[in-house]
Design an enzyme around this catalytic site. Sequence first.
Site, PDB file in Angstrom:
ATOM      1  N   SER A  71       0.802  -1.221   0.000  1.00 46.74           N
ATOM      2  CA  SER A  71       0.000   0.000   0.000  1.00 46.74           C
ATOM      3  C   SER A  71       0.833   1.268   0.000  1.00 46.74           C
ATOM      4  O   SER A  71       0.296   2.365   0.020  1.00 46.74           O
ATOM      5  CB  SER A  71      -0.944   0.007   1.210  1.00 46.74           C
ATOM      6  OG  SER A  71      -0.190   0.023   2.408  1.00 46.74           O
ATOM      7  N   ARG A 236      -7.877  10.191  -8.693  1.00 47.80           N
ATOM      8  CA  ARG A 236      -8.288  10.331  -7.295  1.00 47.80           C
ATOM      9  C   ARG A 236      -7.094  10.589  -6.381  1.00 47.80           C
ATOM     10  O   ARG A 236      -6.044   9.985  -6.509  1.00 47.80           O
ATOM     11  CB  ARG A 236      -9.014   9.065  -6.841  1.00 47.80           C
ATOM     12  CG  ARG A 236      -9.468   9.081  -5.375  1.00 47.80           C
ATOM     13  CD  ARG A 236      -8.492   8.386  -4.452  1.00 47.80           C
ATOM     14  NE  ARG A 236      -9.021   8.241  -3.089  1.00 47.80           N
ATOM     15  CZ  ARG A 236      -8.304   7.805  -2.056  1.00 47.80           C
ATOM     16  NH1 ARG A 236      -7.049   7.476  -2.223  1.00 47.80           N
ATOM     17  NH2 ARG A 236      -8.851   7.697  -0.849  1.00 47.80           N
ATOM     18  N   GLY A 238      -6.407  10.979  -2.136  1.00 46.48           N
ATOM     19  CA  GLY A 238      -7.003  10.825  -0.813  1.00 46.48           C
ATOM     20  C   GLY A 238      -6.432  11.810   0.191  1.00 46.48           C
ATOM     21  O   GLY A 238      -5.947  12.891  -0.160  1.00 46.48           O
ATOM     22  N   GLY A 260      -6.616   5.215   6.663  1.00 45.81           N
ATOM     23  CA  GLY A 260      -7.989   4.716   6.602  1.00 45.81           C
ATOM     24  C   GLY A 260      -8.702   5.167   5.343  1.00 45.81           C
ATOM     25  O   GLY A 260      -8.092   5.332   4.292  1.00 45.81           O
TER      26      GLY A 260
END
Length: 355
Positions: A71, A236, A238, A260
């Site tokens: 990630s 996108r 975040g 999160g």
Amino acid sequence: MTRVVVIASLLALRVSAQGSPGLPFVINTWGGPFTAATDAAFLSLKNPTTSALDAVQIGCATCEKNQCDGSVGYGGSPDENCETTLDAMIMDGTTMKSGSVAGLRRIRDAIAVARAVLEYTTHTMLAGDLATQFAISNGFRASNLSTPEQEARCAAWREENCQPNYRTNVFPDPKTSCGPYTGVSLNSSAPGYKKAINPDATQASHDTISMISIDASGVMAAGTSTNGATWKVPGRVGDGPITGSGSYVDGEVGGCGATGDGDIMMRFLPCYQAVENLRLGMSPKEAAEDAVKRILRKFPQTASGIVVTSAKGEHGGAGSGWTFTYAFRGGNMNATEVVRVPPVNPVVEAIRMQA
């Protein structure tokens, strides 16, 4: 059992903030593979010429190179086009200057490019292809961020009709089709409009490394690095590169890191809120819990994790939707320690608000 008794029992179970192990000090979201970043940043601070900013960059870069949990860094969290893009932010707790990159393409060293934005511009954020251009002009090398494993994963996702994805209010049905999509007409005065634009949270869990460092003299810095949400709509961004959302630090007070469901969390600037909570006298754990609860009151299904440290290295965390962990190392500690944080219960929080 009455509501008052329930609430009193829960307050009695609340764990107080962890004391400081001493300086230098490093803390970051997640344990497991992320502890390599904690160790790298902490050990770097043993050298008196290493600054708090240097330590954050070293720690986040460690996860970028190690592809922590898939990630952070290259080869993970592909978007709908099977491309990995990177987000990163770094912040100086003394000057309050931050630098960030969002949707960075073809450059592996996201946290280093964010540092370049901080040091070589008066801006805060650069995005997309033009952030890549900036990176190349500052000596960074462009490369393919994909891996064979990522490409195989994308092929399997497409064979499953691109499930899951983040599309809504489009044609054809995003639950059964890969698109291309066209938005359907919505009536903003219709009774179901608010629900249509605010569906239940569906983001799959993904992790961001968010780190705060304090050098031996008490100078603070913070930073984040992530490759974002898997199967995101191309373009996108975040919460990771957003100052005050993915991370925040004020060297006079303390710092915060978050991970999160970034699309929801960034609406609340939880790290800015948590640091301001410290300024108001809350403990690090209380500051983190308050920031999480503010989100849960509006979005009770949100997965979140927030870690907070005071300027002295006192620390605490809170999360929702999962058992959150964070890692820290400071003072004369010989190894990184991982703290497990049980999730805040949104049902209990709703009861508390009604009491």
